[in-house]
Design a protein around this motif. Structure first.
Motif, PDB file in Angstrom:
ATOM      1  N   PRO A   5     112.290 105.850  65.482  1.00 47.01           N
ATOM      2  CA  PRO A   5     112.915 104.557  65.803  1.00 47.01           C
ATOM      3  C   PRO A   5     112.094 103.393  65.272  1.00 47.01           C
ATOM      4  O   PRO A   5     110.864 103.467  65.193  1.00 47.01           O
ATOM      5  N   ARG A   6     112.789 102.313  64.927  1.00 43.93           N
ATOM      6  CA  ARG A   6     112.103 101.132  64.421  1.00 43.93           C
ATOM      7  C   ARG A   6     112.968  99.897  64.687  1.00 43.93           C
ATOM      8  O   ARG A   6     114.154 100.015  65.000  1.00 43.93           O
ATOM      9  N   LEU A   7     112.376  98.730  64.571  1.00 47.37           N
ATOM     10  CA  LEU A   7     113.058  97.455  64.760  1.00 47.37           C
ATOM     11  C   LEU A   7     113.169  96.743  63.425  1.00 47.37           C
ATOM     12  O   LEU A   7     112.195  96.646  62.678  1.00 47.37           O
ATOM     13  N   ASP A   8     114.380  96.227  63.109  1.00 45.01           N
ATOM     14  CA  ASP A   8     114.616  95.477  61.878  1.00 45.01           C
ATOM     15  C   ASP A   8     115.202  94.113  62.227  1.00 45.01           C
ATOM     16  O   ASP A   8     115.988  93.980  63.177  1.00 45.01           O
ATOM     17  N   LEU A   9     114.843  93.099  61.465  1.00 43.98           N
ATOM     18  CA  LEU A   9     115.418  91.765  61.584  1.00 43.98           C
ATOM     19  C   LEU A   9     116.333  91.518  60.401  1.00 43.98           C
ATOM     20  O   LEU A   9     115.921  91.678  59.250  1.00 43.98           O
ATOM     21  N   ARG A  10     117.565  91.125  60.677  1.00 46.96           N
ATOM     22  CA  ARG A  10     118.528  90.857  59.612  1.00 46.96           C
ATOM     23  C   ARG A  10     119.205  89.519  59.874  1.00 46.96           C
ATOM     24  O   ARG A  10     119.512  89.178  61.008  1.00 46.96           O
TER      25      ARG A  10
END
Length: 495
Positions: A5-10
């Motif tokens: 799992p990871r966090l992305d900013l878009r």
């Protein structure tokens, strides 16, 4: 490829419509009379709104009318929402929005020769009061129930009321007698006997199950129901097609007898129930008026139907000055924001309608000067591009809006028509202009019935480059029969 799992900013752009903006867009599609209902609901919910101007100057109001010359630019095209720093434009392109470039057309209803009258005036020079023909004080059901109460009793009255409930506004029984008998727990013979009694009620012809039975009831009442008339009513389809030769053979009638029976049928009422009940048709009230002015055209909203909304700031100050808790202050602020928003939304609606109507008048100036023959082809996109709005906005503005001018009352959609190529290679002409030419040719055809091929030749001679299938399509859209049908109708008239 990692499965952790990871966090992305878009960062992305999307269209977000607030409830206020959604309602503002909905206001564009409503006519002035429909807006009155919306405002009435808001007046009940919001104590800061008023429907008339107070005597002091502490009230902000929506202008009742807006008048612009033909070439004057319109006002702002953005709605600034109360309490927000940025404006939300009403000109929104919604993917699900569907609209047409042409006018909304509905096929004209064809009126048969069996109607109760021919529509001729009395010749007295006085205007006919059509409202006097309809008595709206009581409905058809009320009239029939009153007669049933005086005719039947006990079980028969119960059956009669059940049958009357199944009679439509035209006076026809829309129920199966077997189903009625099964539902009420009575015999079919009893239901048929009660129906026979109802068919003797006024208006004559009520309670029939089809047109032939309705006319037969009226023929019996006039003592004209003989075997010859019975055979004619059994073959109304042949009469509708104008096959008089077959009818005379089936009825065993000569020309004089057939003409007399047809003349008798024309005096009967095919929809006797329409004499009673129902609300009178509401007249169409224009939302805009267009008049000739010096140097152009004056376009204004109809002040008689345009609602007037006011925000009473003095009343707000009085409420705000009193002792309030946090919930009360929040409620009052919301009511003020809602009132200000409604005033601005209605003002924006008026400005947008004037902008669209001004461009329509500019594009169709030849129509207002010379008539339908000079109506130009016009699409929503042309108007939208000229006033820098989206097509969906123009579509909403032109829905349910009517324009009154010296040439009559027209829906705004009427001015959007498809293009027909000119036969001589010149400018394209409007489909409405072609329809007007077809209607005029057929109205003046006299004893020589014009076929579609002949109409094509005559239209080409007038400069319309049009195919036969297009002539047939336009003729059917106007409710005009083919040359064969018109020839048979002419034969029936002569008979």
């Amino acid at each position: 490829m990692s499965l952790a799992p990871r966090l992305d900013l878009r960062q992305s752009q999307s269209l977000v419509m607030t409830p206020q903006l959604q309602q503002a867009i909905k206001l564009l599609t409503l006519s002035n009379l429909e807006i009155e209902g919306v405002i009435a609901e808001e007046l009940e919910r919001n104590p800061l709104l008023e429907s008339s101007a107070p005597a002091d100057d502490s009230v902000s109001a929506v202008p009742e009318t807006a008048e612009v010359p033909r070439d004057e630019p319109a006002g702002a095209d953005e709605l600034v929402m109360a309490g927000e720093g940025a404006g939300e434009s009403l000109d929104v392109d919604i993917a699900a929005e569907r609209f047409d470039d042409g006018p909304s057309e509905s096929a004209a209803e064809r009126i048969g020769d069996l109607g109760p009258g021919n529509g001729n005036g009395s010749g007295s020079g006085e205007a006919i009061d059509f409202d006097s023909f309809a008595d709206t004080s009581e409905s058809l059901a009320d009239v029939l129930l009153a007669q049933a109460g005086a005719t039947f009793d006990d079980v028969d009255l119960f059956v009669a009321r059940a049958l009357i409930d199944q009679i439509d506004e035209a006076g026809y029984l829309r129920a199966d007698l077997n189903d009625v008998a099964r539902r009420l727990g009575v015999s079919l013979a009893r239901v048929e006997a009660v129906l026979a009694g109802i068919q003797k009620f006024e208006p004559t012809g009520v309670g029939a199950r089809d047109l032939a039975e309705c006319l037969a009831i009226q023929a019996r009442d006039a003592d004209r129901y003989d075997p010859m008339m019975a055979r004619l009513l059994d073959h109304l389809d042949l009469l509708a097609r104008g096959e008089l030769a077959r009818l005379k053979k089936i009825c065993r009638a000569d020309d004089e007898d057939m003409a007399d029976m047809i003349r008798e049928l024309r005096g009967y009422d095919p929809k006797p129930g329409f004499r009673y009940g129902g609300d009178p048709p509401a007249p169409v009230i224009p939302d805009l008026t267009v008049t000739r002015a010096r140097g152009g055209w004056a376009i204004e909203l109809n002040a008689a139907t345009l609602p007037r909304v006011l925000v009473n700031k003095s009343y707000y100050s009085e409420l705000a000055g009193g002792a309030q808790d946090r919930a009360g202050k929040t409620w009052l602020a919301e009511k003020l924001a809602s009132a200000n928003w409604l005033v601005k939304a209605l003002d924006q609606r008026q400005r947008t309608i004037i902008r669209v109507a001004t461009e329509i008048v500019r594009q169709q100036e030849a129509f207002f000067l010379h008539g339908v023959a000079h109506l130009r082809p016009l699409t929503l996109r042309q108007v939208a591009d000229a006033i820098e709005l989206h097509e969906s906005t123009v579509s909403r503005v032109t829905s349910n809006k009517y324009l009154s001018c010296a040439r009559g009352l027209f829906e705004l959609k009427y001015f959007f028509t498809s293009a027909i190529a000119a036969a001589d290679g010149g400018d394209a002409v409007s489909a409405e202009a072609v329809k007007s030419a077809i209607r005029a040719l057929i109205a003046g055809e006299g004893d020589t019935i014009l076929s579609d091929d002949t109409l094509v030749d005559l239209l080409n001679a007038k400069g319309f480059g049009i195919a036969r299938r297009t002539v047939a399509k336009y003729r059917e859209a106007m409710g005009i029969g083919s040359s064969v049908q018109r020839r048979r109708a002419r034969a029936l008239q002569r008979a």
